[in-house]
Every structure is written in structure tokens, then in C-alpha cells.
Design a protein around this motif. Structure first.
Motif, PDB file in Angstrom:
ATOM      1  N   ARG A 127       0.250   4.098   9.661  1.00 59.04           N
ATOM      2  CA  ARG A 127      -0.356   3.217   8.656  1.00 59.04           C
ATOM      3  C   ARG A 127       0.665   2.221   8.111  1.00 59.04           C
ATOM      4  O   ARG A 127       0.313   1.078   7.801  1.00 59.04           O
ATOM      5  CB  ARG A 127      -0.993   4.034   7.546  1.00 59.04           C
ATOM      6  N   THR A 128       1.902   2.635   8.010  1.00 64.63           N
ATOM      7  CA  THR A 128       2.957   1.704   7.585  1.00 64.63           C
ATOM      8  C   THR A 128       3.089   0.572   8.593  1.00 64.63           C
ATOM      9  O   THR A 128       3.212  -0.602   8.220  1.00 64.63           O
ATOM     10  CB  THR A 128       4.303   2.440   7.425  1.00 64.63           C
TER      11      THR A 128
ATOM     12  N   ARG B 113       0.281  -7.669   7.189  1.00 70.44           N
ATOM     13  CA  ARG B 113       1.010  -8.565   6.281  1.00 70.44           C
ATOM     14  C   ARG B 113       1.574  -9.758   7.067  1.00 70.44           C
ATOM     15  O   ARG B 113       1.479 -10.898   6.628  1.00 70.44           O
ATOM     16  CB  ARG B 113       2.128  -7.821   5.560  1.00 70.44           C
TER      17      ARG B 113
ATOM     18  N   GLU C 249       0.165  -1.743   8.166  1.00 71.16           N
ATOM     19  CA  GLU C 249       0.363  -2.564   6.981  1.00 71.16           C
ATOM     20  C   GLU C 249       1.307  -3.730   7.285  1.00 71.16           C
ATOM     21  O   GLU C 249       1.020  -4.884   6.933  1.00 71.16           O
ATOM     22  CB  GLU C 249       0.915  -1.729   5.825  1.00 71.16           C
ATOM     23  N   ASP C 250       2.415  -3.431   7.950  1.00 74.44           N
ATOM     24  CA  ASP C 250       3.374  -4.481   8.309  1.00 74.44           C
ATOM     25  C   ASP C 250       2.737  -5.535   9.220  1.00 74.44           C
ATOM     26  O   ASP C 250       2.934  -6.738   9.030  1.00 74.44           O
ATOM     27  CB  ASP C 250       4.612  -3.889   8.989  1.00 74.44           C
TER      28      ASP C 250
ATOM     29  N   LEU D  83       0.816  -1.213   0.000  1.00 80.08           N
ATOM     30  CA  LEU D  83       0.000   0.000   0.000  1.00 80.08           C
ATOM     31  C   LEU D  83       0.854   1.271   0.000  1.00 80.08           C
ATOM     32  O   LEU D  83       0.406   2.298  -0.463  1.00 80.08           O
ATOM     33  CB  LEU D  83      -0.932   0.012   1.222  1.00 80.08           C
TER      34      LEU D  83
ATOM     35  N   TRP E 278      -7.234  -5.206   5.872  1.00 82.92           N
ATOM     36  CA  TRP E 278      -6.331  -4.726   4.817  1.00 82.92           C
ATOM     37  C   TRP E 278      -7.082  -3.797   3.861  1.00 82.92           C
ATOM     38  O   TRP E 278      -6.586  -2.737   3.483  1.00 82.92           O
ATOM     39  CB  TRP E 278      -5.711  -5.903   4.052  1.00 82.92           C
TER      40      TRP E 278
ATOM     41  N   LEU F 198      -7.676  -0.500   5.461  1.00 84.26           N
ATOM     42  CA  LEU F 198      -6.444   0.282   5.435  1.00 84.26           C
ATOM     43  C   LEU F 198      -6.172   0.822   4.027  1.00 84.26           C
ATOM     44  O   LEU F 198      -5.757   1.969   3.871  1.00 84.26           O
ATOM     45  CB  LEU F 198      -5.259  -0.556   5.930  1.00 84.26           C
ATOM     46  N   ALA F 199      -6.425   0.026   3.021  1.00 80.59           N
ATOM     47  CA  ALA F 199      -6.226   0.478   1.640  1.00 80.59           C
ATOM     48  C   ALA F 199      -7.100   1.696   1.337  1.00 80.59           C
ATOM     49  O   ALA F 199      -6.654   2.637   0.669  1.00 80.59           O
ATOM     50  CB  ALA F 199      -6.518  -0.655   0.661  1.00 80.59           C
TER      51      ALA F 199
END
Length: 171
Positions: A114-115, A122, A118-119, A107, A153, A156-157
Motif C-alpha cells: 500500500r505504501t 502521488r 500511495e507513492d 495515508l 487515492w 486506497l484511503a
């Protein structure tokens, strides 16, 4: 490939589980109609996979079942509000094909928070994908957990999309 139940039975079970997940979602009436259509395609695919008797081991998916799964993917792709992601039916076909489940594209959020999310998502999805005992022994719990991560996910996207739209407004 899944060990345990016959691959076609395992795939059929997964299709039925995803159909149930689609029917359990709560959404706007138009989205609910699409979810019902997705569920119907998944149920039809499950019936076709159950009926399929492969005399030799292989990774062929009966064409009628493949068509139903493709229809479910198209419906989901055309209606993102269903919160079913692209190629979600690979979770159904994986016991037959051995093809790994899908992984989300990066993303690349602009903010650290947000990073980090995302981690985390994932890594959670990777752990679930690698948890083959649960995928085989309790596919309902496994798929429910997998699809919860995918829903997070997709949320978040949407946030990242808005983040970019606000950071780089189009004139």
C-alpha cells in the motif's frame, strides 16, 4: 495560472467538465441524487463564470459562482460515496486564482504494497498537475485523468483506514 483561454472561460469549461463527470458516475440512488446536486452547482457556477466580464485582470471569483462551488464542495464532503474529494473545486478556480490544485494528505499505510501504491498515485497526480499544456489544450482529458487518480487515492484511503482499524481494534 492557465495560459490560453480567458481565465473565466477556462474555469467555466472545467466546471462543466466536472459536472459531466458527476453525471456519468454510477452509484447508489442516494449517492446519485447527491452527484446530481453537485453537477447542478457546478453547472450554475459555469454559467456564472461565463457571464462574468472582468474589466481588469485579477483573481476575483464572482460571489454567486463562489457560493455554487462551495455548495458543491460541501455536498461532496458530506457524502464521501460521491468520490469527490475535499476542495475538488480548486481545479475549477485554478485558472483564475493561480492557486495550485489540492494534493492528498499522506495515508501512511502499514504495508509495503500500500505504501508503494500511495507513492505511485502521488507521483501520477504530481505529473498530471505539472502537465499544464494538456490542462490547457484538453481539459476534459486532463481532468478525467486527474479525477481517476483521486478516485484510486480515495479507494486506497479506505483500505488504509480498514488496515488501521484491523491492526488496532478498539476495545
Amino acid at each position: 495560472m492557465t495560459t490560453g483561454p480567458h481565465p473565466y472561460r477556462a474555469a467555466a469549461d472545467r466546471a462543466r467538465i466536472l459536472a459531466a463527470l458527476a453525471r456519468q458516475r454510477d452509484a447508489h440512488p442516494e449517492t446519485m441524487r447527491r452527484l446530481q446536486e453537485i453537477a447542478a452547482s457546478l453547472s450554475a457556477a459555469a454559467d456564472l463564470l461565463t457571464a462574468h466580464q472582468s474589466s481588469t485582470p485579477g483573481n476575483d471569483i464572482p460571489s454567486a459562482a463562489k457560493a455554487e462551488l462551495e455548495n458543491a464542495d460541501i455536498l461532496a464532503d458530506d457524502h464521501p460515496a460521491t468520490r469527490f474529494f475535499a476542495d475538488f473545486t480548486r481545479y475549477v478556480t485554478e485558472p483564475i486564482t493561480g492557486r495550485r490544485p489540492p494534493v492528498p494528505d499522506p495515508l501512511n499505510p502499514l504495508t509495503k504494497a500500500r505504501t508503494n501504491r500511495e507513492d505511485t498515485l502521488r507521483k501520477r497526480l504530481e505529473r498530471l498537475h505539472n502537465n499544464t499544456p494538456t490542462a490547457t489544450q484538453d481539459p476534459a482529458a486532463w481532468l478525467t485523468a486527474v479525477f481517476a487518480v483521486w478516485t484510486d487515492w480515495m479507494d486506497l484511503a479506505d483500505e488504509v483506514y480498514d488496515e488501521y482499524k484491523n491492526a488496532f481494534p478498539h476495545p
